[in-house]
Design a protein around this motif. Structure first.
Motif, mmCIF file in Angstrom:
data_model
loop_
_atom_site.group_PDB
_atom_site.id
_atom_site.type_symbol
_atom_site.label_atom_id
_atom_site.label_comp_id
_atom_site.label_asym_id
_atom_site.label_seq_id
_atom_site.Cartn_x
_atom_site.Cartn_y
_atom_site.Cartn_z
ATOM 1 N N ALA A 134 13.567 19.088 -2.505
ATOM 2 C CA ALA A 134 14.147 20.096 -1.602
ATOM 3 C C ALA A 134 14.431 19.481 -0.237
ATOM 4 O O ALA A 134 15.491 19.713 0.365
ATOM 5 C CB ALA A 134 13.188 21.274 -1.461
ATOM 6 N N LEU A 135 13.488 18.662 0.230
ATOM 7 C CA LEU A 135 13.703 18.002 1.525
ATOM 8 C C LEU A 135 14.894 17.049 1.457
ATOM 9 O O LEU A 135 15.696 16.974 2.389
ATOM 10 C CB LEU A 135 12.444 17.230 1.933
ATOM 11 N N LEU A 136 15.008 16.371 0.322
ATOM 12 C CA LEU A 136 16.127 15.432 0.173
ATOM 13 C C LEU A 136 17.466 16.164 0.276
ATOM 14 O O LEU A 136 18.391 15.707 0.952
ATOM 15 C CB LEU A 136 16.014 14.693 -1.176
ATOM 16 N N GLN A 137 17.549 17.340 -0.369
ATOM 17 C CA GLN A 137 18.795 18.110 -0.298
ATOM 18 C C GLN A 137 19.118 18.460 1.152
ATOM 19 O O GLN A 137 20.257 18.390 1.592
ATOM 20 C CB GLN A 137 18.684 19.404 -1.136
ATOM 21 N N GLU A 138 18.073 18.803 1.872
ATOM 22 C CA GLU A 138 18.234 19.146 3.288
ATOM 23 C C GLU A 138 18.812 17.959 4.075
ATOM 24 O O GLU A 138 19.737 18.099 4.861
ATOM 25 C CB GLU A 138 16.841 19.523 3.818
ATOM 26 N N LYS B 168 12.197 2.186 -3.113
ATOM 27 C CA LYS B 168 13.271 2.562 -4.037
ATOM 28 C C LYS B 168 12.799 2.636 -5.491
ATOM 29 O O LYS B 168 13.112 3.582 -6.203
ATOM 30 C CB LYS B 168 14.400 1.535 -3.923
ATOM 31 N N LYS B 169 12.043 1.631 -5.907
ATOM 32 C CA LYS B 169 11.631 1.586 -7.315
ATOM 33 C C LYS B 169 10.517 2.591 -7.600
ATOM 34 O O LYS B 169 10.540 3.292 -8.598
ATOM 35 C CB LYS B 169 11.130 0.177 -7.659
ATOM 36 N N THR B 170 9.538 2.647 -6.689
ATOM 37 C CA THR B 170 8.359 3.477 -6.934
ATOM 38 C C THR B 170 8.679 4.954 -6.854
ATOM 39 O O THR B 170 8.187 5.754 -7.654
ATOM 40 C CB THR B 170 7.281 3.218 -5.852
ATOM 41 N N ASN B 171 9.426 5.340 -5.825
ATOM 42 C CA ASN B 171 9.691 6.758 -5.629
ATOM 43 C C ASN B 171 11.081 6.932 -4.995
ATOM 44 O O ASN B 171 11.225 7.030 -3.783
ATOM 45 C CB ASN B 171 8.606 7.374 -4.732
ATOM 46 N N PRO B 172 12.108 6.969 -5.864
ATOM 47 C CA PRO B 172 13.492 6.990 -5.342
ATOM 48 C C PRO B 172 13.782 8.172 -4.422
ATOM 49 O O PRO B 172 14.593 8.043 -3.500
ATOM 50 C CB PRO B 172 14.354 7.069 -6.600
ATOM 51 N N VAL B 173 13.117 9.309 -4.658
ATOM 52 C CA VAL B 173 13.410 10.490 -3.827
ATOM 53 C C VAL B 173 12.907 10.271 -2.403
ATOM 54 O O VAL B 173 13.649 10.420 -1.421
ATOM 55 C CB VAL B 173 12.791 11.767 -4.445
ATOM 56 N N VAL B 174 11.637 9.873 -2.295
ATOM 57 C CA VAL B 174 11.071 9.598 -0.971
ATOM 58 C C VAL B 174 11.850 8.462 -0.301
ATOM 59 O O VAL B 174 12.166 8.519 0.891
ATOM 60 C CB VAL B 174 9.556 9.271 -1.088
ATOM 61 N N ALA B 175 12.215 7.453 -1.090
ATOM 62 C CA ALA B 175 12.962 6.319 -0.547
ATOM 63 C C ALA B 175 14.293 6.782 0.045
ATOM 64 O O ALA B 175 14.679 6.360 1.139
ATOM 65 C CB ALA B 175 13.213 5.285 -1.640
ATOM 66 N N GLU B 176 14.975 7.674 -0.676
ATOM 67 C CA GLU B 176 16.276 8.115 -0.170
ATOM 68 C C GLU B 176 16.126 8.929 1.112
ATOM 69 O O GLU B 176 16.951 8.839 2.023
ATOM 70 C CB GLU B 176 17.024 8.909 -1.249
ATOM 71 N N ILE B 177 15.055 9.706 1.183
ATOM 72 C CA ILE B 177 14.823 10.465 2.432
ATOM 73 C C ILE B 177 14.640 9.487 3.588
ATOM 74 O O ILE B 177 15.217 9.668 4.669
ATOM 75 C CB ILE B 177 13.612 11.417 2.312
ATOM 76 N N PHE B 178 13.842 8.444 3.366
ATOM 77 C CA PHE B 178 13.666 7.457 4.435
ATOM 78 C C PHE B 178 15.017 6.850 4.845
ATOM 79 O O PHE B 178 15.295 6.681 6.028
ATOM 80 C CB PHE B 178 12.687 6.353 4.011
ATOM 81 N N SER B 179 15.841 6.546 3.843
ATOM 82 C CA SER B 179 17.145 5.956 4.170
ATOM 83 C C SER B 179 17.998 6.931 4.989
ATOM 84 O O SER B 179 18.685 6.527 5.934
ATOM 85 C CB SER B 179 17.915 5.589 2.901
ATOM 86 N N LEU B 180 17.925 8.207 4.626
ATOM 87 C CA LEU B 180 18.727 9.190 5.363
ATOM 88 C C LEU B 180 18.166 9.417 6.778
ATOM 89 O O LEU B 180 18.920 9.681 7.719
ATOM 90 C CB LEU B 180 18.814 10.504 4.588
ATOM 91 N N GLU C 35 0.847 -1.204 0.000
ATOM 92 C CA GLU C 35 0.000 0.000 0.000
ATOM 93 C C GLU C 35 0.879 1.250 0.000
ATOM 94 O O GLU C 35 0.580 2.236 -0.675
ATOM 95 C CB GLU C 35 -0.937 -0.013 1.224
ATOM 96 N N MET C 36 1.976 1.194 0.770
ATOM 97 C CA MET C 36 2.911 2.338 0.793
ATOM 98 C C MET C 36 3.417 2.619 -0.619
ATOM 99 O O MET C 36 3.487 3.775 -1.046
ATOM 100 C CB MET C 36 4.108 2.029 1.700
ATOM 101 N N GLU C 37 3.773 1.560 -1.327
ATOM 102 C CA GLU C 37 4.283 1.746 -2.698
ATOM 103 C C GLU C 37 3.238 2.442 -3.573
ATOM 104 O O GLU C 37 3.571 3.348 -4.336
ATOM 105 C CB GLU C 37 4.654 0.391 -3.306
ATOM 106 N N ALA C 38 1.993 2.009 -3.436
ATOM 107 C CA ALA C 38 0.927 2.625 -4.241
ATOM 108 C C ALA C 38 0.763 4.105 -3.873
ATOM 109 O O ALA C 38 0.585 4.971 -4.738
ATOM 110 C CB ALA C 38 -0.378 1.869 -4.036
ATOM 111 N N LEU C 39 0.870 4.398 -2.572
ATOM 112 C CA LEU C 39 0.687 5.786 -2.122
ATOM 113 C C LEU C 39 1.757 6.714 -2.691
ATOM 114 O O LEU C 39 1.518 7.894 -2.917
ATOM 115 C CB LEU C 39 0.733 5.853 -0.590
ATOM 116 N N PHE C 40 2.967 6.157 -2.901
ATOM 117 C CA PHE C 40 4.071 7.007 -3.356
ATOM 118 C C PHE C 40 4.389 6.839 -4.828
ATOM 119 O O PHE C 40 5.436 7.291 -5.294
ATOM 120 C CB PHE C 40 5.306 6.777 -2.475
ATOM 121 N N ASN D 45 4.133 16.185 -4.555
ATOM 122 C CA ASN D 45 4.861 17.356 -5.034
ATOM 123 C C ASN D 45 6.355 17.005 -5.028
ATOM 124 O O ASN D 45 7.048 17.161 -4.028
ATOM 125 C CB ASN D 45 4.554 18.535 -4.109
ATOM 126 N N GLN D 46 6.807 16.511 -6.180
ATOM 127 C CA GLN D 46 8.173 15.982 -6.220
ATOM 128 C C GLN D 46 9.218 17.062 -5.946
ATOM 129 O O GLN D 46 10.241 16.786 -5.340
ATOM 130 C CB GLN D 46 8.460 15.300 -7.559
#
Ligand SMILES: [Fe+2]
Ligand SMILES: [Fe+2]
Length: 405
Positions: A93-97, A154-166, A73-78, A87-88
């Motif tokens: 911007a958050l990822l840069q932060e 990672k596959k569905t939304n790499p930007v959000v995924a990277e934020i989670f990893s950070l 479900e998370m994958e579908a949401l993102f 809003n990618q």
């Protein structure tokens, strides 16, 4: 994640306050494992000693939890194909932060830690250890959840995924720093064992969002309040970890802001009557859990010169004000009736704990608990039903991460 969160519900096993570390005195170094059962005794590995020590740990509904969710479900949401509200550029911007990694060199220990720990004696020593252990578990819980979300998205939304990893990087740092703190008391939490052995609480994604948002923001307010208090009252600065809270809490604040952005991208979680009911429910769960937990540990807060209830009410009020910027409804925590009811719950909880400490047989204990649990449930319900504050706005504010002071 910086604080513990457990659903408060009618229960049958509020435990007695447990001797978390029975052998915390000086010479030995013990690895402590926490089991997922309520009263098990686990074998703890002893480093530097010949014998294996056994440490009993009781886990209760108020113990920090580990969470898992519906990752599909998370994958579908993102998925940006499915969800047009994402809003990618905001997430970029958050990822840069997060990539800036403001606290990369912040968590560096020095010799003050061990020296300070050796001076903490008597009952405060045990309660201090418990504080470190619970905080470490709560931070580690955030690490596990965010790490898995980073992997799964990672596959569905790499930007959000990277934020989670950070964010999992931050939480690992926090948990590691607290665990190092435990080493000053000749202890260490066996985090690998915890990962495998503990039960995970399942929350649907929307509940993960409410719970983790609150958890991050309440964590921010707890850390900054302790930091400010000790800055003003340095005579209570008995262990240097608190000096790190100022920058540390900014991590939690950023994590909370990210969840704010996530919620904004899922307006269905914010804009109907169900969202209002759930928002109030999660506020209640988080606030009551913290209040009951802390009131069982007043020695810790008094040990650092705080009045436990005043501290908690300050944290609750500030968290609620912050939360009102995004949740569609919050509790009226500034209404004196709210605190009155919390205090009543503390009294009932104390009675429940007292029942646990009697020498009665389990059946008698359970019978004695029934009216108390009913009274607690009725207080919870009455608090939940207090007229709420309508709040939030889906398109409310800019999401530039910012320092909050
Ligand atoms: Fe954290
Ligand atoms: Fe966090």
């Amino acid at each position: 994640m910086a604080t513990e969160m457990a659903l408060v519900k009618p229960i049958s096993k509020f435990s007695t306050s447990s001797p978390i570390f029975s052998n915390s005195r000086y010479g030995k170094f013990t690895t402590v494992r926490m089991s997922s059962t309520s009263q098990s005794t686990t074998k703890a590995a002893v480093k530097g000693g010949k014998k294996a020590a056994k440490t009993a740990i009781k886990e209760t509904l108020l113990t920090p939890r580990f969470y898992t969710t519906d990752f599909d479900e998370m994958e579908a949401l993102f998925n940006t194909e499915i969800n047009k509200n994402l809003n990618q550029s905001e997430f970029e911007a958050l990822l840069q932060e997060f990539k800036t990694d403001y606290n990369q060199t912040h968590f560096v220990r020095n010799k003050e830690f061990k020296e300070a720990a050796d001076k903490i004696d008597g009952p405060l020593r045990q309660i201090f250890v418990e504080f470190l252990e619970r905080s470490c578990t709560a931070e580690f819980s955030g690490f596990l959840l965010y790490k898995e979300l980073g992997r799964r998205l990672k596959k569905t939304n790499p930007v959000v995924a990277e934020i989670f990893s950070l964010m999992s990087r931050d939480e690992a740092r926090h948990a590691g720093f607290l665990n190092k703190g435990l080493s000053d008391f000749n202890l260490a939490l066996d985090l690998g064992f915890l990962t495998k052995a503990r039960k995970y609480t399942f929350f649907k994604p929307k509940f993960i969002f409410y719970a983790t948002y609150l958890s991050e923001k309440i964590g921010y307010w707890r850390y900054i309040t302790i930091y400010r208090h000790l800055k003003e009252n340095p005579e209570y600065q008995c262990y240097p970890i608190f000096k790190y809270f100022e920058n540390w809490c900014q991590d939690e604040n950023r994590h909370g802001d990210f969840f704010s952005a996530l919620l904004k991208a899922q307006p269905q979680f914010l804009n109907d009557w169900k969202a209002k009911l759930w928002s109030r429910f999660f506020c209640l769960s988080v606030y009551v859990t913290m209040y009951l937990n802390d009131c069982q540990r007043t020695a810790f807060y008094e040990g650092i010169g705080l009045d436990t209830k005043e501290f908690d009410m300050h944290v609750i009020i500030e968290t609620n004000r912050t939360t009102a910027r995004i949740f569609p409804a919050v509790l009226d925590v500034e209404n004196p009736e709210f605190k009155r009811r919390l205090d009543k719950m503390v009294e009932i909880n104390e009675q429940l704990l007292a029942v646990g400490e009697t020498s009665d047989i389990p059946l008698v204990k359970n019978l004695k608990r029934i009216p108390l649990i009913a009274a607690l449930a009725s207080e919870l319900l009455a608090t939940y039903l207090m007229p709420p504050i309508e709040s939030g706005s889906v398109d409310f504010a800019e999401f530039e991460p910012q320092l909050v002071y």
